[in-house]
Design an enzyme around this catalytic site. Sequence first.
Site, PDB file in Angstrom:
ATOM      1  N   PRO A 129       0.806  -1.232   0.000  1.00  0.00           N
ATOM      2  CA  PRO A 129       0.000   0.000   0.000  1.00  0.00           C
ATOM      3  C   PRO A 129       0.833   1.274   0.000  1.00  0.00           C
ATOM      4  O   PRO A 129       0.437   2.285  -0.581  1.00  0.00           O
ATOM      5  CB  PRO A 129      -0.830  -0.135   1.282  1.00  0.00           C
ATOM      6  N   GLY A 132       5.512   1.148  -4.041  1.00  0.00           N
ATOM      7  CA  GLY A 132       5.299   0.712  -5.408  1.00  0.00           C
ATOM      8  C   GLY A 132       6.628   0.436  -6.078  1.00  0.00           C
ATOM      9  O   GLY A 132       7.224  -0.617  -5.919  1.00  0.00           O
ATOM     10  N   SER A 133       7.118   1.410  -6.839  1.00  0.00           N
ATOM     11  CA  SER A 133       8.382   1.241  -7.544  1.00  0.00           C
ATOM     12  C   SER A 133       9.585   1.237  -6.601  1.00  0.00           C
ATOM     13  O   SER A 133      10.646   0.713  -6.948  1.00  0.00           O
ATOM     14  CB  SER A 133       8.553   2.369  -8.576  1.00  0.00           C
ATOM     15  N   ILE A 158      -1.718  -7.169  -6.688  1.00  0.00           N
ATOM     16  CA  ILE A 158      -1.084  -8.452  -6.980  1.00  0.00           C
ATOM     17  C   ILE A 158      -1.833  -9.178  -8.098  1.00  0.00           C
ATOM     18  O   ILE A 158      -2.965  -9.645  -7.913  1.00  0.00           O
ATOM     19  CB  ILE A 158      -1.009  -9.344  -5.725  1.00  0.00           C
ATOM     20  N   THR A 159      -1.180  -9.274  -9.261  1.00  0.00           N
ATOM     21  CA  THR A 159      -1.751  -9.980 -10.406  1.00  0.00           C
ATOM     22  C   THR A 159      -1.846 -11.467 -10.094  1.00  0.00           C
ATOM     23  O   THR A 159      -0.929 -12.043  -9.520  1.00  0.00           O
ATOM     24  CB  THR A 159      -0.880  -9.762 -11.651  1.00  0.00           C
ATOM     25  N   GLU A 243      11.077  -9.138 -16.688  1.00  0.00           N
ATOM     26  CA  GLU A 243       9.709  -8.682 -16.437  1.00  0.00           C
ATOM     27  C   GLU A 243       9.357  -7.502 -17.341  1.00  0.00           C
ATOM     28  O   GLU A 243       8.274  -7.449 -17.931  1.00  0.00           O
ATOM     29  CB  GLU A 243       9.542  -8.278 -14.968  1.00  0.00           C
ATOM     30  N   GLN A 337      -9.843   7.149 -31.678  1.00  0.00           N
ATOM     31  CA  GLN A 337     -10.325   8.381 -32.300  1.00  0.00           C
ATOM     32  C   GLN A 337     -10.942   8.107 -33.665  1.00  0.00           C
ATOM     33  O   GLN A 337     -11.919   8.743 -34.063  1.00  0.00           O
ATOM     34  CB  GLN A 337      -9.167   9.376 -32.422  1.00  0.00           C
TER      35      GLN A 337
END
Length: 378
Positions: A129, A132-133, A158-159, A243, A337
């Site tokens: 939470p 991140g990076s 989490i994938t 990754e 578009q």
Amino acid sequence: MPKRTLYSEDHDLFRESVKKMYAKELVPFVEEWETKGLVSREFWKACGDNGMLLPDIPEAYGGGGLDFKFNAILLEETALAGTTGPAFGVHNDIVAHYIHNYGSETVKSHWLPKMASGEAIGAICMSEPSTGSDLKAVRTKSTPVDGGFILNGSKTFITNGINADVAVIAARVGDDSGAKAISLFVVACNEKGFIKGNKLNKVGNRSSDTAELFFEDLFVPTENMLGEQGSGFIYMMKELPQERMSIAISCQAAAQHAYDLAVDYVKERKAFGKAVIDFQNTRFVLADMKAKLQVGWAHLDACIQALVDKELTTTEAASAKLWHSELRCEVVDNCLQMFGGYGYIEEYEIARLWRDARVMRIYGGTSEIMKDLISRSI
């Protein structure tokens, strides 16, 4: 799409088998998965039955014993089929490699065959939470006890978080706040103390389940630590280039798919008494995208070959992730578009592609982080 020389006849045969399998087992179910918010376990089992899981993991562990180009074909064909659902980039390219590269023989022999068959689905647990990076700031704590460790903390974004059977978790051992305190652990997701939280309601990538995870006094045996204690951050840095290449591959193929949809649409759609493609602006925008896609495929193929040859640098992987994710967003937006109002209607595939594109500039390292990494090499 330009002619490519990266792949051999064996790769081409594999691609055709993937396309045939997808036509039967994937394409008819994409809308159902989008609605439910996750891919069926039956599909994962079918992938295992068809030799599509862990293609570059040695045969001794149930994998295909092939090269990463087979992984790349899966990523390309998934994107070309118009979905982000089955997260092969996580299962095949990340989790399996952490386990294979750093796991004990017991861990490898237990989990890799199950992942190759589709019996077990993998997840990588890094983001938190408040983290991140910046992976050095991981707060999930691992406390040494007799026979192992007790994990407490939480992860987010989490994938495969809901479907997952096995997870690789980054956690901090001890009170040191630096990167040297981070270690990696392999955990079965049905263990007591491993809690699956909410399935996150995302803007896009809806068929790819993403969840919050919580660890409450989760016991992990000593043999489930990956590699050496305190080396987790080093391992993550080593694995991140692959990754990021996985993301770049998916982005390039997704951009190509959006372009192909737009070309077909503007050839059929009429406005002011003629096909939309007959307007000079339409042709110029398409020409610009086609040129960029051509450059993209050439760059991507060079990077894939470098990865297979173990010559891809961290900077080159970051550049690929940056460039191809930005290209995907640009191309998909231009293509939407061309659909006019219909491009904003959910029943049109281009709308889903547009929703799915945006996060590519965020996960696996934001575009801003990629630029910072690249700038360090200047």
